[in-house]
Design an enzyme around this catalytic site. Structure first.
Site, mmCIF file in Angstrom:
data_model
loop_
_atom_site.group_PDB
_atom_site.id
_atom_site.type_symbol
_atom_site.label_atom_id
_atom_site.label_comp_id
_atom_site.label_asym_id
_atom_site.label_seq_id
_atom_site.Cartn_x
_atom_site.Cartn_y
_atom_site.Cartn_z
ATOM 1 C CG ASN A 262 -1.529 -1.309 1.517
ATOM 2 O OD1 ASN A 262 -2.286 -1.805 0.700
ATOM 3 N ND2 ASN A 262 -1.182 -1.925 2.636
ATOM 4 C CD GLU A 295 5.323 -6.502 -0.246
ATOM 5 O OE1 GLU A 295 4.701 -5.856 -1.110
ATOM 6 O OE2 GLU A 295 5.321 -7.759 -0.234
HETATM 7 N N1 BES Z 1 1.085 -7.536 -3.620
HETATM 8 C C1 BES Z 1 1.523 -8.659 -2.874
HETATM 9 C C2 BES Z 1 0.637 -9.003 -1.741
HETATM 10 C C3 BES Z 1 -0.682 -9.615 -2.109
HETATM 11 C C4 BES Z 1 -0.731 -10.845 -2.661
HETATM 12 C C5 BES Z 1 -1.855 -8.994 -1.874
HETATM 13 C C6 BES Z 1 -1.969 -11.420 -2.969
HETATM 14 C C7 BES Z 1 -3.063 -9.556 -2.194
HETATM 15 C C8 BES Z 1 -3.121 -10.780 -2.744
HETATM 16 C C9 BES Z 1 2.918 -8.429 -2.301
HETATM 17 O O1 BES Z 1 3.681 -7.511 -2.977
HETATM 18 C C10 BES Z 1 3.655 -9.737 -2.421
HETATM 19 O O2 BES Z 1 3.920 -10.134 -3.499
HETATM 20 N N2 BES Z 1 3.921 -10.390 -1.305
HETATM 21 C C11 BES Z 1 4.511 -11.696 -1.264
HETATM 22 C C12 BES Z 1 5.926 -11.688 -0.797
HETATM 23 C C13 BES Z 1 6.955 -11.329 -1.813
HETATM 24 C C14 BES Z 1 8.324 -11.273 -1.169
HETATM 25 C C15 BES Z 1 6.983 -12.229 -3.000
HETATM 26 C C16 BES Z 1 3.702 -12.483 -0.275
HETATM 27 O O3 BES Z 1 2.877 -11.873 0.415
HETATM 28 O O4 BES Z 1 3.864 -13.677 -0.192
HETATM 29 ZN ZN ZN Z 2 4.601 -8.216 -4.705
#
Ligand code: BES
Ligand code: ZN
Length: 854
Positions: A262, A295
């Site tokens: 966010n 992030e």
């Molecule tokens: N944008 C995602 C989080 C997300 C994922 C929100 C699915 C809603 C639905 C975030 O940037 C992300 O990718 N997070 C990963 C970790 C990352 C290091 C690959 C996660 O949450 O596993």
């Molecule tokens: Zn991501």
């Protein structure tokens, strides 16, 4: 008004149906009156009809909202509530839409929209959660500025952007950067901050904060350093600067994913930000550093440039994973990071790509977008970028990226936009390369060789097996990094990238005095399965001599696999030459400890099952387990005399520092301890457990003891020591199941679901138990079917609480077609049982149907 859970005919969305929204959103103003069960949300949104709109239907998404009132330009209007939102007759000129709705955050166990976690309000809007907060065109191509007023008696009340005012019972925020609704965030509660600051390269001071529950202040310092390193790295490597005066991170205990980007207010699963030497392992520290970077990097790749629609998800996720991998490689060790990533890719993405859930990195249809935050979109999406970088070269890569930021800042983009900047920056035609985005499945590349009169020829044949909806595949562009070694171990041809573009293609190398040993797919230059007839002695040669560290590991890994496959198929004894090679390596102090630890870690049992399956055999999980046990026991015996010395030599003394160097040494030390524990009755591990002053060593000792069934006392002590720490307790839950013997796995997991600290409401705890069950290969696939049954029961129970986490965990069944007909029948019955559950969520329904229909 609830989204009635459909058991039949859920709606499917198609990429080809994309149409822009008929209105521009000029500004959004939201006022929240917080109350656990009855939060009021007032929205004031200025819409401007687009003159050239091909569709001017005024439809706003909305789910689980109670509409109190709606007005246009101050006059009450009657909106028509329709499936998934509302429609309204609106003017053909600019107008102000106002709505008041009521929502129930305390009842929101799905953890999507506005919900409560430990008494704290927080939001999760990606992908389509904003529609559970108010009526809105909840699609990423609608971007606007947000002003937010929060009214409530929480001590800390945060939203995106910069604070613009605060007083007794209220706080106001304004985010000057236009953004899609999925990047909206609000947090309110009793929080304390760990402050920091960063000065950008152009001299702007940015205030940084990590907000946590009182008591967790001591676990923020590492995350804060990681954030500063990320900010610096993005400036140094990509030239990208942060663009607000404030950057907030909040830790939340109940969170479906790892973390969320966010704008200006990142929200993290507490497991992905809180760290201390006493409670976090080296692996936790590494993950926290990577995810904070990930992030943060989204601020440019995701937020400033976002996705036109959710089919383009890999535009931001693949790129951001690629960027965080570059960061970790720079902060730690490049080859170690690459090896870890390839292990993860093979463990998660290859099975997905070879099973019923296979889809291209850019899917063309979905029912529930949450089901497409997959290893394919993320990890393969990142691999595709790595290939692109290798094909165009580093300079061209950064040239293209500069053009991307220059041309598309502030826009919602597509994969076509992304490829076009590479075409424009390099003059290269990427139409064939684009197949990586549209075709599913892992290409197999068969390699044969020929040597005559000083000329060496490598011939490559590529093919991709059918995947759901894609029976035929065209040949892709595959960058194949290759080097040649002479039989005495010298490199006679340094790494060069061969570009495969045809189904079958040969490359020749002249002027070679003798037949070389090829080192193919160096650095794992493409996400493919290489098939090549070779000998174990050649693999051992490459393990000893390859100049490419990745391929050195890969040779050892391939050798380990062959040995284990031979043990499983022919009941062969563990190969003596391989054991010798391992012994030599483990004693070789010239080699990086982290590398030695990786070579010493055997391929997973699931990986062996996958390999057997790829070769046309039906894997038997128990036999694979037995072979793994025999192998490890034999290795321990072979090393018997040197283990105590090796253990001592690799023990890291002194102050615990969670850096790559210390982590590598401790990883090697832990591998050695686990071998030693098989021979010494657990003496050394018990000593280590008793004296450990950090979680890495405490956990390693406990794991070694529990695996050897000698850890009962320590497991109790661990519980006593850590029962009040949720994150450490997750480890305790998971470890018992991970270490259980196959026949005891399901029973152990079942017992733990009865534990007073087990909860369906906390995704981390549910994953600790059910994830560990699914991850214990022989236990989950035990012939009794008890593992399948237990998982299915718990998924059914979780579905009504938290559909998103349920659906993701259903993927544990995705490999079901690998196994024998009896296991297939057992799994099929469980999948059918899940599907027949009344009121099943759209999320789970889609996952289970896809697995059943392939
Ligand atoms: N944008 C995602 C989080 C997300 C994922 C929100 C699915 C809603 C639905 C975030 O940037 C992300 O990718 N997070 C990963 C970790 C990352 C290091 C690959 C996660 O949450 O596993
Ligand atoms: Zn991501």
């Amino acid at each position: 008004m609830n989204d009635a859970a459909p058991n039949a005919a859920p709606q499917t969305f198609y990429l080809k149906d994309y149409k822009p929204f008929g209105y521009e959103v000029e500004s959004v103003k939201l006022t929240f009156q917080l109350s656990p069960n009855a939060t009021k949300v007032h929205s004031a949104i200025r819409f401007n009809p687009k003159a050239d709109a091909e569709d001017n239907r005024f439809f706003l998404h909305g789910e689980q909202l109670s509409l109190i009132s709606a007005k246009i330009d101050g006059t009450p209007v009657t909106a028509r509530l329709v499936d998934g939102g509302l429609e309204c007759d609106v003017p053909r000129t600019s107008f102000l839409w106002e709505a008041e709705v009521e929502i129930d955050p305390a009842a929101n166990t799905a953890l999507e929209g506005l919900y409560m976690s430990n008494g704290m309000y927080c939001t999760q809007c990606e992908a389509e959660g904003f529609r559970k907060i108010t009526y809105y065109p909840d699609r990423p191509d609608v971007m606007s500025t947000f002003t937010v007023r929060i009214e409530g008696d929480e001590p800390v009340m945060l939203s995106n952007g910069n604070p613009t005012g605060a007083g007794e019972g209220w706080a106001e925020w304004h985010d000057p950067w236009p953004k899609p609704a999925y990047l909206f965030a609000l947090v309110a509660g009793d929080l304390v901050n760990h402050p920091g600051s960063f000065t950008t390269k152009s001299g702007k001071d940015v205030e940084l904060n990590i907000w946590v529950r009182p008591g967790d202040e001591g676990k923020c310092a590492f995350g804060m350093e990681a954030l500063k390193k990320s900010m610096k790295w993005d400036e140094d490597v990509y030239g990208l600067e942060y663009d607000l005066d404030l950057f907030n991170i909040v830790a939340v205990d109940d969170f479906n994913m790892g973390a969320m980007e966010n704008k200006g207010l990142n929200i993290f699963n507490s497991s992905c930000v809180l760290a201390s030497p006493e409670t976090s392992t080296d692996a936790n520290f590494e993950r926290i550093e990577a995810i904070i970077a990930h992030e943060y990097f989204h601020n440019w790749t995701g937020n400033r440039i976002t996705c036109r629609d959710w089919f383009q998800l890999c535009l931001k996720e693949g790129l951001t994973v690629f960027r965080d991998a570059q960061f970790t490689a720079d902060m730690r060790s490049e080859p170690v990071k690459r090896i870890e990533d390839v292990i993860a890719l093979r463990a998660r993405q290859f099975p997905e790509d070879g099973g019923p859930l296979a889809h291209p990195p850019r899917p063309e249809e979905f029912q529930e977008i949450n089901n497409f935050y997959t290893a394919t979109v993320y990890e393969k999406g990142a691999e595709v970028i790595g290939m692109l970088k290798r094909l165009v070269g580093d300079d061209n890569y950064y040239k293209a990226l500069n053009l991307y930021f220059e041309r598309h800042d502030g826009q919602a983009c597509t994969i076509e936009d992304w490829l076009k900047v590479f075409e424009d920056a390099t003059g290269r035609d990427l139409s064939q390369f684009k197949l990586w985005y549209s075709q599913a499945g892992t290409p197999r590349v068969k390699v044969t060789e020929d040597y005559a009169d000083g000329t060496y020829t490598l011939t490559f044949e590529q093919s991709t097996p059918p995947t759901p909806g894609q029976p035929e595949k065209a040949p892709r562009v595959i960058p194949m990094a290759v080097g040649l070694l002479s039989p005495n171990g010298d490199e006679v041809r340094g790494t060069q990238v061969l570009e495969l573009t045809e189904a079958k293609q040969s490359f020749t190398f002249d002027g070679l005095a003798s037949k070389p040993v090829p080192s193919i797919l160096r650095e794992f230059s493409a996400p493919v399965i290489l098939e090549r007839e070779t000998t174990n002695s050649e693999r051992a040669f490459l393990l000893a001599h390859d100049t490419d560290p990745f391929n050195r590991w890969e040779a050892g890994n391939a050798l380990a696999k062959e040995v284990r496959v031979a043990m499983v198929l022919d009941g062969a004894a563990p190969d003596a030459a391989y054991l010798d090679a391992l012994e030599k390596l483990v004693r070789d102090d010239e080699q990086d400890p982290a590398f030695r630890a990786l070579v010493l870690s055997p391929p997973s049992q699931s990986d062996i099952a996958q390999t057997l399956h790829e070769r046309g055999h039906t894997p038997d999980p128990q036999t694979i387990y037995d072979a793994a046990e025999t192998f490890t026991q034999t290795l321990a015996q072979q090393l018997e005399t040197s283990l105590p010395r090796l253990y001592a030599a690799t023990t890291v003394e002194g102050l615990y520092v969670p850096d790559a160097d210390g982590a590598g040494k401790r990883a090697l030390n832990s591998r050695i301890l686990s071998l030693l524990t098989r021979l010494d009755g657990g003496e050394q591990a018990a000593r280590q457990y008793a004296s450990a002053d950090n979680m890495t060593q405490q956990y390693a000792a406990l794991a070694a003891l529990m695996k050897a069934e000698k850890g009962e006392a320590q497991s109790k002590a661990f519980f006593e020591q850590w029962q009040d720490d949720r994150l450490v307790m997750d480890k305790w839950f998971a470890l018992q199941i991970a270490c259980a013997a196959p026949e005891a796995t399901a029973a152990t997991a079942k017992e733990l679901t009865q534990h007073p600290l087990f909860s369906m409401k906390n995704p981390n705890r549910f994953r600790a138990v059910m994830g560990a069950l699914a991850g214990n290969h022989a236990g989950f696939h035990h012939a009794s079917g008890a593992g399948y049954q237990l998982l299915a029961e718990n998924l059914i129970a979780l579905d009504s609480v938290n559909p998103q986490t349920t659906a993701r965990m259903c993927a544990a069944f995705q490999t079901w077609k690998r196994y024998d007909s009896k296991r297939q029948a057992q799994i099929q019955a469980e999948l059918e049982r899940i599907l027949a559950t009344s009121g099943l969520s759209r999320d789970t329904h889609e996952m289970v149907s896809r697995m059943l229909s392939a």
